[in-house]
Design a protein around this motif. Structure first.
Motif, short mmCIF file in Angstrom:
data_model
loop_
_atom_site.label_atom_id
_atom_site.label_comp_id
_atom_site.label_asym_id
_atom_site.label_seq_id
_atom_site.Cartn_x
_atom_site.Cartn_y
_atom_site.Cartn_z
N PRO A 1 0.82 -1.22 0.00
CA PRO A 1 0.00 0.00 0.00
C PRO A 1 0.86 1.27 0.00
N VAL A 2 1.59 1.49 -1.08
CA VAL A 2 2.55 2.60 -1.13
C VAL A 2 1.87 3.94 -0.94
N ASP A 3 0.77 4.20 -1.67
CA ASP A 3 0.09 5.49 -1.57
C ASP A 3 -0.39 5.76 -0.15
N ALA A 4 -1.01 4.76 0.47
CA ALA A 4 -1.50 4.93 1.83
C ALA A 4 -0.35 5.21 2.80
N LEU A 5 0.75 4.49 2.62
CA LEU A 5 1.91 4.69 3.50
C LEU A 5 2.50 6.08 3.34
N LEU A 6 2.55 6.59 2.12
CA LEU A 6 3.10 7.92 1.90
C LEU A 6 2.22 8.99 2.55
N ILE A 7 0.91 8.81 2.47
CA ILE A 7 0.01 9.75 3.15
C ILE A 7 0.24 9.70 4.65
N THR B 1 -7.17 5.68 -0.77
CA THR B 1 -6.40 5.00 -1.81
C THR B 1 -7.15 3.81 -2.40
N LEU B 2 -8.21 3.36 -1.72
CA LEU B 2 -9.01 2.25 -2.23
C LEU B 2 -10.20 2.72 -3.05
N THR B 3 -10.84 3.80 -2.62
CA THR B 3 -12.11 4.22 -3.24
C THR B 3 -11.97 5.32 -4.29
N ASP C 1 -2.34 17.41 -13.48
CA ASP C 1 -1.27 16.42 -13.56
C ASP C 1 -0.74 16.34 -14.99
N ALA C 2 0.11 15.38 -15.26
CA ALA C 2 0.75 15.28 -16.58
C ALA C 2 -0.25 15.01 -17.69
N SER C 3 -1.39 14.42 -17.35
CA SER C 3 -2.42 14.12 -18.35
C SER C 3 -3.38 15.28 -18.58
N GLY C 4 -3.19 16.36 -17.82
CA GLY C 4 -4.07 17.51 -17.95
C GLY C 4 -5.33 17.41 -17.10
N ASN C 5 -5.39 16.41 -16.23
CA ASN C 5 -6.53 16.23 -15.33
C ASN C 5 -6.22 16.84 -13.97
N PRO C 6 -7.28 17.18 -13.18
CA PRO C 6 -7.04 17.70 -11.84
C PRO C 6 -6.23 16.70 -11.00
N MET C 7 -5.30 17.20 -10.25
CA MET C 7 -4.44 16.37 -9.41
C MET C 7 -5.27 15.50 -8.46
N ALA C 8 -4.91 14.24 -8.31
CA ALA C 8 -5.63 13.34 -7.41
C ALA C 8 -5.42 13.74 -5.96
N MET C 9 -6.35 13.34 -5.10
CA MET C 9 -6.27 13.76 -3.70
C MET C 9 -5.14 13.08 -2.93
N THR C 10 -4.72 11.91 -3.38
CA THR C 10 -3.64 11.22 -2.67
C THR C 10 -2.35 12.05 -2.64
N PRO C 11 -1.79 12.45 -3.79
CA PRO C 11 -0.61 13.31 -3.73
C PRO C 11 -0.91 14.69 -3.16
N ILE D 1 -2.87 15.43 -0.60
CA ILE D 1 -2.75 15.33 0.86
C ILE D 1 -1.29 15.27 1.27
N GLU D 2 -0.51 14.50 0.54
CA GLU D 2 0.91 14.36 0.86
C GLU D 2 1.64 15.70 0.77
N VAL D 3 1.41 16.42 -0.32
CA VAL D 3 2.08 17.70 -0.53
C VAL D 3 1.68 18.71 0.53
N ILE D 4 0.38 18.80 0.81
CA ILE D 4 -0.11 19.79 1.78
C ILE D 4 0.44 19.50 3.17
N MET D 5 0.47 18.24 3.56
CA MET D 5 0.96 17.91 4.90
C MET D 5 2.46 18.17 5.04
N LEU D 6 3.22 17.88 4.00
CA LEU D 6 4.66 18.19 4.05
C LEU D 6 4.87 19.71 4.10
N LEU D 7 4.04 20.45 3.36
CA LEU D 7 4.12 21.92 3.41
C LEU D 7 3.77 22.44 4.79
#
Length: 446
Positions: A51-57, A160-162, A262-272, A274-280
């Motif tokens: 569960p890499v995404d969950a662990l990073l969060i 990360t599951l839903t 994101d790189a595909s031109g879609n709105p950034m997913a909530m997983t990254p 949350i990670e970015v905001i918490m590190l900030l």
């Protein structure tokens, strides 16, 4: 032959969970990893995805929360919570659990309750309220709070599951179900818990202590206990920065259009996100409040969070390895059963919470089964929140033990038979009172 193989693999999974539960803490992760090894090297299953995404969060939230704790933010939050509880001591069975719930939601951890326990105990007793009532429900309320917190480890596992694949059920969608369901559950449970146990003047054990001079009578108990914390300007600022980060996560969850692309031109997913905001958030606390960064790894928040992360790592990897190999069987077999009786899913989450005392572990273990079985994410989420109360069904949690120790009247008991303790009935009542409105809300939003 396939059925026998399935049963053997299932027993490996269950055996690893049972052994991890007996070890507890980091042992959950270690036994989960051992189970993966047996499934892969001995039984030949393809290895699943950790569960890499969950662990990073979880790691990002832990660092931000622990930095806030070193700066004094947790102490400031506790002092505010204590003042709120003291505003209406006669209604403390209703006020204390709600305040404990809200602050656990904001902080993403139930550990914030510990310094509040002596205040709740003292205020309730002085005002003639049996301390076991607000103490027990406050403890259990912090359990369901983690299903409503944008920054809890359990929410990290759930998102990360839903939020991926065909579900597209993101953080804010989860909170829309869990938060109102938990509020309804706590208020409804408070009416029941407020009638549990004898009144102070009718309890022979408490009256015997008063007569022996062990404790004072409620009307002569003296001044209320004070929270033993140091409140500083830096602590206030750290807490406010953290809360702003939580608010930012909610805002980005509500409005996809304001997210970076994101790189595909879609709105950034909530997983990254949350990670970015918490590190900030952690960085801003470091710059503005200037805590001793070397103390971050030694904080209670960091230690508890890392233990949860390790447990999540091993057990989630174990269940993913098993479920990925048997998605079809689960979807057809278990799916039909869950579709006919959705409460079976809630019971599964509840029981894993009881056994592991970890909501994030229960999430990664049972939620994938519910999703594979075809349960609507909204309905699944509502039942998931209520089942979180299960971690307090047995009197083995640290906050339960602390609550009993802080209750000088002795009304809060840990019991001797696993079901005769002060938290058993509040756990069942809060689980049911949260699960029902959660299921209704989930069905409406499905």
């Amino acid at each position: 032959m396939d059925t026998v193989r399935f049963i053997v693999e299932l027993f490996v999974v269950l055996g690893a969970i049972v052994m991890g539960t007996r070890s507890s803490g980091v042992g959950l992760g270690l036994w989960g990893g051992a189970g993966v090894a047996v499934l892969v090297f001995v039984l030949g299953l393809p290895v699943g995805s950790p569960p890499v995404d969950a662990l990073l969060i979880v790691m990002a939230v832990i660092v931000a929360s622990a930095t806030m704790q070193v700066a004094g933010g947790i102490d400031w939050m506790v002092s505010i919570a204590a003042k709120l509880i003291a505003t209406n001591p006669k209604r403390i069975t209703f006020v204390a659990p709600l305040v404990s719930f809200l602050f656990a939601v904001g902080a993403g951890t139930s550990n914030i309750l510990y310094p509040l326990l002596p205040v709740i105990s003292d205020l309730s007793y002085r005002n003639g309220v049996r301390p076991s009532r607000p103490l027990s429900l406050s403890v259990v309320a912090t359990g369901v709070a983690l299903a409503c917190s944008p920054v809890s480890a359990a929410m990290a596992a759930m998102v990360t599951l839903t939020a991926v694949g065909p579900y597209n059920f993101e953080l804010i969608d989860i909170i829309k179900v869990t938060f109102p369901a938990a509020l309804i559950g706590i208020i409804a449970a408070a009416f029941v818990v407020n009638k549990l146990g004898k009144e102070i003047e009718e309890d022979p054990e408490i009256q015997a202590k008063i007569a022996a001079g062990v404790i004072a009578a409620p009307d002569a108990a003296g001044s209320a206990a004070e929270v033993q914390v140091t409140v500083t300007k830096e602590g206030r600022n750290a807490a406010l920065i953290f809360f702003l980060g939580v608010a930012a996560i909610v805002v980005f969850g509500l409005w996809k259009g304001i997210r970076p692309l994101d790189a595909s031109g879609n709105p950034m997913a909530m997983t990254p996100m949350i990670e970015v905001i918490m590190l900030l958030v952690g960085t801003l606390i470091l710059l503005i409040c200037k805590p001793k960064i070397s103390e971050v790894p030694s904080t209670s928040v960091f230690k508890a969070g890392m233990v949860s992360a390790i447990a999540l790592f091993g057990l989630a990897w174990l269940t993913d390895t098993f479920l990925s190999a048997h998605t079809e069987q689960i979807a057809t077999g278990v799916g039909a059963l869950v579709q006919q009786a959705p409460w079976i899913f809630a019971l599964g989450v509840f029981l894993v919470c009881v056994l592991t005392t970890s909501q994030s572990t229960a999430t990664r273990t049972v939620v994938p089964i519910g999703l594979a079985a075809g349960m609507a994410p909204a309905l699944l989420t509502g039942m998931w929140a209520g089942a979180f109360a299960g971690i307090y069904l047995l009197p083995t949690n640290g906050s339960q033990i602390a609550a009993a120790n802080f209750d000088a009247s002795g009304s809060t008991k840990l019991g001797t038979k696993l079901y005769d303790h002060s938290f058993f009935v509040p756990t069942i009542v809060l689980a049911v009172c949260t699960l029902i409105p959660g299921a209704i809300l989930g069905a409406i939003l499905s």
